[in-house]
Enzyme design. Structure first.
Site, mmCIF file in Angstrom:
data_model
loop_
_atom_site.group_PDB
_atom_site.id
_atom_site.type_symbol
_atom_site.label_atom_id
_atom_site.label_comp_id
_atom_site.label_asym_id
_atom_site.label_seq_id
_atom_site.Cartn_x
_atom_site.Cartn_y
_atom_site.Cartn_z
ATOM 1 N N SER A 260 0.855 -1.185 0.000
ATOM 2 C CA SER A 260 0.000 0.000 0.000
ATOM 3 C C SER A 260 0.889 1.232 0.000
ATOM 4 C CB SER A 260 -0.887 0.007 1.246
ATOM 5 O OG SER A 260 -0.096 0.354 2.364
ATOM 6 N N LYS A 261 0.229 2.387 0.007
ATOM 7 C CA LYS A 261 0.966 3.662 -0.003
ATOM 8 C C LYS A 261 1.935 3.774 1.162
ATOM 9 C CE LYS A 261 -2.084 6.766 -2.463
ATOM 10 N NZ LYS A 261 -3.499 6.504 -2.284
ATOM 11 N N ARG A 262 1.624 3.059 2.234
ATOM 12 C CA ARG A 262 2.502 3.100 3.412
ATOM 13 C C ARG A 262 3.894 2.564 3.075
ATOM 14 N NH1 ARG A 262 1.686 -0.594 7.093
ATOM 15 N NH2 ARG A 262 0.174 -1.653 5.776
ATOM 16 N N HIS A 263 3.947 1.598 2.168
ATOM 17 C CA HIS A 263 5.228 0.952 1.855
ATOM 18 C C HIS A 263 6.013 1.678 0.775
ATOM 19 C CE1 HIS A 263 2.631 -2.531 3.141
ATOM 20 N NE2 HIS A 263 3.621 -2.573 3.996
ATOM 21 N N ALA A 264 5.322 2.128 -0.220
ATOM 22 C CA ALA A 264 6.023 2.710 -1.375
ATOM 23 C C ALA A 264 5.014 3.447 -2.225
ATOM 24 C CB ALA A 264 6.632 1.577 -2.209
#
Ligand code: GLU
Length: 517
Positions: A260-264
């Site tokens: 998700s956006k949290r990772h990349a």
């Protein structure tokens, strides 16, 4: 397989958000399979969700596929539609779906459901409380013709549900995951296939289109695995061929949760903006779930097509490792010629404001008619022109160092500055005193001023002789480097000086000395 045994695959994105990494992978694997099998790759736009679908997202899908070089043979294009199965946008296929809904209703394989939303919600809550999976209780499945006709007149809202067998096993052979079995009771009861106006929901539209467009293989993410038994039930009810399925593993972040956006960054275009090359991104993505069977990591698109085997895809989640992407991108950048590398860097230098692009006087951009325009560049801070040859020399210093193109600007910014803004402490190597640093800079100034020719071997000879004399090279090279770059780290100081030129090198050495006086 379809009658003529032709492989036909499709990439069928919903334009409800920016084109993300998971979609790039689905598109790539479909593309590779089509090319490998000399088949056809179709782009279908699944825009039945009218509230969430937007044309800007469709444009993003098309420009991203083009940027990546994943050419499709049929479907929606920027210019219109290509292929024999038009329209390829689901929003334009309403009449086709209606035909199928009618057929299912007529044959009693689907039925009208008049249950109120509140009632359904209540029943779901009750099931949940009992620890049961939510399931439609089938209230409307056995209405008589009269009851149905009465309700059709009376009710404002209703849907159409698929009638599914109560206890049956649905089995299919997934090309990646092997034999897969589902019990119909896991499906959640008779599911909705269309709205009151016969507009279809995803599962029905997808089955109808795959059939009408003669799709032979469906390659998609594992998140669609639970849709497959529903789609097979629809295919069986319609008496149409069941295509072959292959479900790609989920893409996970380093913490093993869904990417998700949290990772990349997740949208493909963000990767372009950051300075990843399309060939590097595809190379990285092909390894997300596909195992070539050896340690090889670098594959061009052509090599991927040759080596690709759907059966070699893994079942377990594929971990997205940004360091690996950076490594692969770095490898691709290294292999560019200096000219290619400079051409790639220029938009980033422009974006960061280090240079501006200008068209030579009396010449116009090609768009203004025929004349080949020559782009020249200008450094706003120094108010001077810069040739593409010089830009090439500057950025080439970092070709082997940077991993992504957007890193280039902050590495080379000192070439474009009039004055460097750094703290004088930067000039000190280890325990040198102010006098010693001044002395070191003085000697460098002298060496540089006396050089007959501005060539690397001369500069090197002069400075290295002095450095060896000092015993510790850093006593000469550190203040020298800090003075001309204003940075703790840079490309080799002598290489930098060569490109910077004698005048600017001397000027910067003198400015450094002045900081210490
Ligand atoms: N439209 C679906 C999606 O974007 C894809 C459906 C499919 O591949 O069957 O997730």
């Amino acid at each position: 397989m379809k009658k003529n045994n032709k492989v036909r695959v499709r990439f069928a994105p919903s334009p409800t958000g920016y084109f993300h990494i998971g979609s790039v992978r689905t598109a790539l694997f479909n593309y590779l399979y089509a090319r490998k099998e000399k088949g056809i790759f179709v782009l279908r736009i699944e825009d039945t969700d009218t509230e969430r679908s937007r044309s800007e997202y469709e444009s993003d899908i098309i420009r991203s596929l083009k940027w990546l070089g994943l050419h499709w043979d049929e479907g929606v294009t920027e210019e219109g539609e290509e292929g024999d199965f038009s329209p390829y946008r689901q929003s334009e296929r309403a009449d086709i779906y209606k035909r199928y809904v009618h057929k299912l209703l007529e044959e009693g394989k689907a039925y009208y459901c008049f249950c109120d939303k509140e009632k359904l919600e209540e029943s779901r809550t009750r099931q949940k409380e009992k620890g049961l999976p939510p399931r439609y209780n089938g209230d409307c499945s056995a209405l008589s013709k009269e009851e149905r006709e009465k309700l059709l007149k009376k009710k404002d809202d209703y849907v159409i549900r698929m009638r599914i067998p109560k206890e049956e096993e649905i089995e299919f052979e997934d090309m990646i995951r092997g034999k897969i079995k589902f019990e119909t009771k896991e499906i959640g009861g008779d599911f909705v296939i269309a709205r009151k106006d016969f507009s279809p929901l995803y599962n029905l539209a997808c089955v109808v289109d795959d059939h009408e467009m003669q799709i032979s293989h469906i390659i998609r993410g594992e998140d669609h695995l639970s849709n497959t038994p529903k789609q097979i039930l629809i295919q069986e009810a319609l008496g149409i061929e069941v295509p072959r399925y292959a479900h790609l593993p989920l893409i996970l972040g380093p913490d093993k949760s869904k990417l998700s956006k949290r990772h990349a960054a997740v949208s493909a275009y963000e990767y372009r903006e950051m300075g990843y090359l399309p060939e590097a991104l595809l190379n990285f993505i092909v390894l997300l779930g596909w195992n070539p069977g050896d340690d090889r990591e670098i594959y061009s698109l052509r090599e991927m097509i040759e080596a690709f085997k759907l059966e070699r895809c893994q079942k377990s989640g594929a971990i997205f490792n940004i360091d690996k992407l950076n490594f692969i991108n770095g490898q691709y950048l290294k292999n560019k010629t200096d000219e290619e590398f400079a051409d790639l860097c220029i938009p980033y230098l422009i974006n960061s404001g280090l240079i501006e692009a200008r068209f030579k006087e009396d010449q116009y951009p090609p768009a203004y008619g025929g004349m080949q325009a020559k782009t020249t560049y200008f450094i706003p801070e120094r108010k001077e022109d810069i040739s593409s040859q010089r830009i090439k020399e500057i950025v080439a210093l970092y070709k082997e160092k940077v991993k992504i193109l957007s890193e280039v600007s902050k590495e080379v910014d000192f070439f474009f500055k009039k004055e460097l803004n750094y703290d004088k402490d930067l000039l000190f190597w280890k325990k040198m005193t102010t006098e010693e640093v001044i002395g070191s800079l003085d000697r460098s100034i002298e060496i540089i001023s006396n050089l007959k020719k501005w060539e690397k071997p001369n500069i090197e000879k002069g400075l290295m002789k002095e450095a060896e004399k000092e015993g510790d090279r850093g006593r000469v090279l550190w203040p020298f480097r800090a003075a001309i770059t204003g940075k703790k780290a840079s490309a080799g100081p002598i290489d930098v000086a060569v490109v910077l030129g004698s005048k600017e090198t001397l000027k910067r050495l003198k400015m450094a000395k002045n900081k210490l006086l």
